[in-house]
Design a protein around this motif. Sequence first.
Motif, PDB file in Angstrom:
ATOM      1  N   ILE A  73      -0.814  10.174  -7.314  1.00 41.05           N
ATOM      2  CA  ILE A  73      -0.651   8.874  -6.667  1.00 41.05           C
ATOM      3  C   ILE A  73       0.009   9.068  -5.306  1.00 41.05           C
ATOM      4  CG2 ILE A  73       0.456   6.609  -6.800  1.00 41.05           C
ATOM      5  CD1 ILE A  73       0.159   6.743  -9.798  1.00 41.05           C
ATOM      6  N   PHE A  74      -0.720   8.701  -4.258  1.00 37.43           N
ATOM      7  CA  PHE A  74      -0.208   8.746  -2.894  1.00 37.43           C
ATOM      8  C   PHE A  74       0.322   7.374  -2.496  1.00 37.43           C
ATOM      9  CE2 PHE A  74      -2.697  12.671  -2.095  1.00 37.43           C
ATOM     10  CZ  PHE A  74      -1.780  13.369  -1.322  1.00 37.43           C
ATOM     11  N   ILE A  79       1.355   0.450   3.340  1.00 31.89           N
ATOM     12  CA  ILE A  79       1.744  -0.134   2.059  1.00 31.89           C
ATOM     13  C   ILE A  79       0.570  -0.032   1.088  1.00 31.89           C
ATOM     14  CG2 ILE A  79       3.000  -2.034   0.973  1.00 31.89           C
ATOM     15  CD1 ILE A  79       3.684  -3.101   3.673  1.00 31.89           C
ATOM     16  N   LEU A  80       0.187   1.211   0.799  1.00 29.64           N
ATOM     17  CA  LEU A  80      -0.979   1.486  -0.027  1.00 29.64           C
ATOM     18  C   LEU A  80      -0.623   2.382  -1.205  1.00 29.64           C
ATOM     19  CD1 LEU A  80      -3.490   2.420   2.839  1.00 29.64           C
ATOM     20  CD2 LEU A  80      -3.251   0.184   1.739  1.00 29.64           C
ATOM     21  N   LEU A  81      -1.340   2.205  -2.311  1.00 28.23           N
ATOM     22  CA  LEU A  81      -1.330   3.136  -3.431  1.00 28.23           C
ATOM     23  C   LEU A  81      -2.711   3.765  -3.497  1.00 28.23           C
ATOM     24  CD1 LEU A  81       0.506   1.466  -6.478  1.00 28.23           C
ATOM     25  CD2 LEU A  81       1.195   3.497  -5.209  1.00 28.23           C
ATOM     26  N   ASN A  82      -2.773   5.083  -3.282  1.00 26.67           N
ATOM     27  CA  ASN A  82      -4.054   5.787  -3.230  1.00 26.67           C
ATOM     28  C   ASN A  82      -5.059   5.064  -2.333  1.00 26.67           C
ATOM     29  OD1 ASN A  82      -3.169   7.880  -4.780  1.00 26.67           O
ATOM     30  ND2 ASN A  82      -4.367   7.389  -6.594  1.00 26.67           N
ATOM     31  N   SER A 107      -8.292  -4.231  -2.111  1.00 28.42           N
ATOM     32  CA  SER A 107      -8.503  -4.036  -3.543  1.00 28.42           C
ATOM     33  C   SER A 107      -7.269  -3.366  -4.125  1.00 28.42           C
ATOM     34  CB  SER A 107      -9.748  -3.172  -3.790  1.00 28.42           C
ATOM     35  OG  SER A 107      -9.613  -1.909  -3.149  1.00 28.42           O
ATOM     36  N   VAL A 108      -7.139  -3.418  -5.437  1.00 32.33           N
ATOM     37  CA  VAL A 108      -5.967  -2.874  -6.120  1.00 32.33           C
ATOM     38  C   VAL A 108      -6.346  -1.572  -6.814  1.00 32.33           C
ATOM     39  CG1 VAL A 108      -4.301  -3.260  -7.977  1.00 32.33           C
ATOM     40  CG2 VAL A 108      -4.909  -5.130  -6.438  1.00 32.33           C
ATOM     41  N   HIS A 213       5.300  -4.679  -0.882  1.00 30.83           N
ATOM     42  CA  HIS A 213       5.028  -3.640  -1.867  1.00 30.83           C
ATOM     43  C   HIS A 213       3.522  -3.457  -2.035  1.00 30.83           C
ATOM     44  CE1 HIS A 213       5.659  -7.226  -4.780  1.00 30.83           C
ATOM     45  NE2 HIS A 213       4.396  -7.164  -4.462  1.00 30.83           N
ATOM     46  N   ALA A 214       3.161  -2.250  -2.470  1.00 31.37           N
ATOM     47  CA  ALA A 214       1.784  -1.978  -2.870  1.00 31.37           C
ATOM     48  C   ALA A 214       1.714  -2.104  -4.383  1.00 31.37           C
ATOM     49  CB  ALA A 214       1.367  -0.578  -2.432  1.00 31.37           C
TER      50      ALA A 214
END
Length: 318
Positions: A73-74, A79-82, A107-108, A213-214
Amino acid sequence: MTNSNWADGVAAVTQCGIPPGQKFTYEFNTVGQMGTYWYRSHLSTQYTDGLLGPVVIHSPAEVIPEVDDERIIFMGDCILLNGENTYNCSVNSTIYPSTTGSCTGGSVYTTKVESRKRYRLRLINHSTLFSYWFSNDNHTESIVEMDGVEVEPIPFRGVLVNIGQRFSIIVQTNQTTGNYCMRASLPKSCFLPGIPYIGPELFNAGLDSAGYHALGVLSYDDTLGDALPSGVARNTSNPNGTAENPFNDQEWEGCVDMPFDIPKLAKAMEAFDISEGNTHYIQFNFAQVQHVSRVLVNQSTAISDGTYTVSRYDQNAL
């Protein structure tokens, strides 16, 4: 990697930059190393723009508890997750005025997991600006690796991941089947006064539209992807919570790092030579003038014409 500073990637410092259309083969050894690392460009803001990736070194000598599967997980600057997150595009800003009216975008990041399993999440913060508190709603994580070093499991509800840091955490999927939020939250108390990113312009431009937050989704079994997440969010500034902090009730909040005496090595490591002949004295200073922030190393920093100002220190004065 160890003993390969000649190929560290800093253009015009440790090696020449790789010209457009050309290639360069990196060769390095991984003797005595294991765990989570990452590669990235060191030129300009190329890694901020996505020129990066993970490096995972596996070893039969690992003593980390066995898991059923793992994820990488990056966490990044936007403010991104992957590479994923959602934004409220209708938030107006003096920097980025809204021209499209009310909208949402993005998108999430969603990862599927099975009930009653153990997962290793390899967290990597590739930001150039932000630190993040990472947590999973309703789950307690155990930290088992910090920057390539195995540690005895440390149970926490959240972990502060600073810029460039890597953590491995183990999550047990022992909750009721459903979707649960994964959160990478900005610690607002880290923001320096007078810096534009805490002012209304940038708040409205990006941070506010992303809710600071992401969000990702830890999705159990055959739960539908559009099912609303269950669970309760942690304190987004301090997911561990002062009242639930077992470490002498100190307030471990915001951008305060984990106390040094908490991590314990999971196995013995070869000691480094710290004799006087192998000791270097380094002093870091932080200076802020209006909206400009600088970090000085032994009172040295780059100035606008590309030259450097260097001052010598008496080691006994440090």
